[in-house]
Write an enzyme that holds these catalytic residues in place. Structure first.
Site, PDB file in Angstrom:
ATOM      1  N   HIS A 124      19.605  77.374  78.231  1.00  0.00           N
ATOM      2  CA  HIS A 124      20.773  76.872  77.493  1.00  0.00           C
ATOM      3  C   HIS A 124      20.634  75.379  77.193  1.00  0.00           C
ATOM      4  O   HIS A 124      21.603  74.610  77.253  1.00  0.00           O
ATOM      5  CB  HIS A 124      22.065  77.133  78.274  1.00  0.00           C
ATOM      6  N   GLY A 184      14.463  72.341  73.690  1.00  0.00           N
ATOM      7  CA  GLY A 184      13.603  71.180  73.483  1.00  0.00           C
ATOM      8  C   GLY A 184      12.688  71.256  72.280  1.00  0.00           C
ATOM      9  O   GLY A 184      11.822  70.392  72.118  1.00  0.00           O
TER      10      GLY A 184
END
Length: 374
Positions: A257, A291
């Site tokens: 998440h 990311g």
């Protein structure tokens, strides 16, 4: 978007940080706890190196693929992110239009600041992300609305029984401004997010709205309620991925998440290979997020076994800088970087990218100081 054309998503993020109110920036950028998982997501990608192939004809390349039964121009999609209107008044509508132009899916969140029906009307291939709400009737209503609006997949988030402790929001006493609402929910359901309280009003809202009771039995019931491809988002353990595949789930999103739930949860890319192996021969796709900041990152994920990646925060950075044009800049950069990385790695297609080997840079052990002679 003013100034020189940005060359990286990091440059777009820097511009957005200068434009957004600090509390809104923190809400988008922040993670939970000490933000260890948030930082680790990026570090895990930076430590992953590809082994390129040579002496291959890469004069013609294609990033085209199929995602959950729909053609896509590239192996990535826009991740579900709440409240796009915090970044720009056109919010999800602008982002969905940019995704449609880029030829990639857009995931509309339960907590979108525009309703499902207006988002799908942009013409984007739209997946709908579902939180497990306490109100069973409202859950079912959202599924039926997504179907009726033309969504092509249902993405059930499974890692948010309640919102993680996001310390930036708590310190800022973050609450939604009046013009930003959870447009898919009733006024009674989302009004708490606007009420200033000690800590995060958004966390109070989700605690009131989300049911921490979601189990495999619910997943199996949901599987029986819709013919849409069903995706579970927030899977990390390969055993959970294997069970999802056995339960008829069409895809899993390997995800912590974005570092916003359990702080200390493993970066998704570190378990991609194990999850890919765990789903085995089942017809279950493997997606990943966390990311992703470049086309190179997308290529890294493909090499680890992912069918596609999801991109979240950069879409909000693009929105903040220039609305739809800003999101297009983000998606166009990803496309250009992926094409470049694909060819330089000796691959002409997404299928070939999945055959690449990867190497993880080893952590250096500090050299002990020299001992003085006795």
């Amino acid at each position: 978007m003013t100034g020189p054309q940005p060359l990286t998503l990091h440059e777009i993020e820097q511009r957005a940080a200068a434009l957004l109110p600090p509390a809104v920036h923190d809400f988008i950028a922040g993670g939970s706890g000490a933000e260890a998982s948030l930082a680790a997501n990026r570090a895990a990608l930076d430590e992953l190196f590809l082994v390129p192939r040579v002496l291959r004809d890469v004069s013609v390349r294609s990033t085209a693929c199929e995602l959950l039964g729909t053609p896509a121009a590239a192996p990535y999609a826009v991740a579900p992110v709440a409240y796009h209107r915090l970044a720009h008044p056109d919010g999800e509508l602008a982002a969905a239009r940019a995704a449609a132009k880029a030829g990639v899916p857009f995931t509309a969140a339960t907590l979108s600041s525009y309703p499902i029906e207006e988002i799908t009307a942009t013409g984007a291939t739209t997946w709908f992300q579902l939180y497990w709400l306490r109100d069973r009737g409202q859950r079912l209503d959202l599924v039926r609305r997504a179907e009726a609006a033309g969504c092509t997949a249902l993405v059930l988030t499974v890692d948010v029984p309640w919102m993680g402790r996001r310390l930036r929001d708590i310190r800022n006493g973050f609450a939604l401004p009046p013009e930003v609402t959870a447009a898919n929910l009733t006024e009674a359901a989302h009004s708490a997010a606007h009420t200033a309280v000690p800590g995060s009003a958004v966390a109070v809202h989700t605690a009131l709205s989300f049911a921490p009771t979601l189990t495999w039995a619910d997943v199996e019931e949901l599987r029986g309620l819709t013919d849409l491809p069903l995706v579970l988002k927030g899977v990390l353990d390969p055993e959970d991925a294997a069970r999802a595949a056995r339960s008829g789930v069409d895809a899993v999103v390997v995800s912590n998440h974005g570092g916003r739930q359990l702080d200390g949860a493993v970066p998704a890319v570190q378990l991609l290979g194990e999850v890919r192996a765990a789903v085995g021969d089942h017809d279950c796709r493997v997606l990943v997020d966390g990311g992703i900041r470049s086309g190179l990152d997308v290529l890294r994920c493909l090499a680890l076994g992912a069918d596609a990646a999801l991109v979240g925060r950069p879409v909000l950075w693009g929105l903040a800088t220039a609305g739809e044009a800003g999101v297009s800049a983000v998606l166009n950069l990803l496309a250009a970087e992926l094409d470049d990385a694909l060819g330089l790695a000796g691959c002409a297609s997404v299928a070939e990218a999945r055959t690449l080997r990867t190497v993880v840079r080893p952590h250096r052990t500090p050299t002990p100081p020299a001992r003085e002679p006795s």
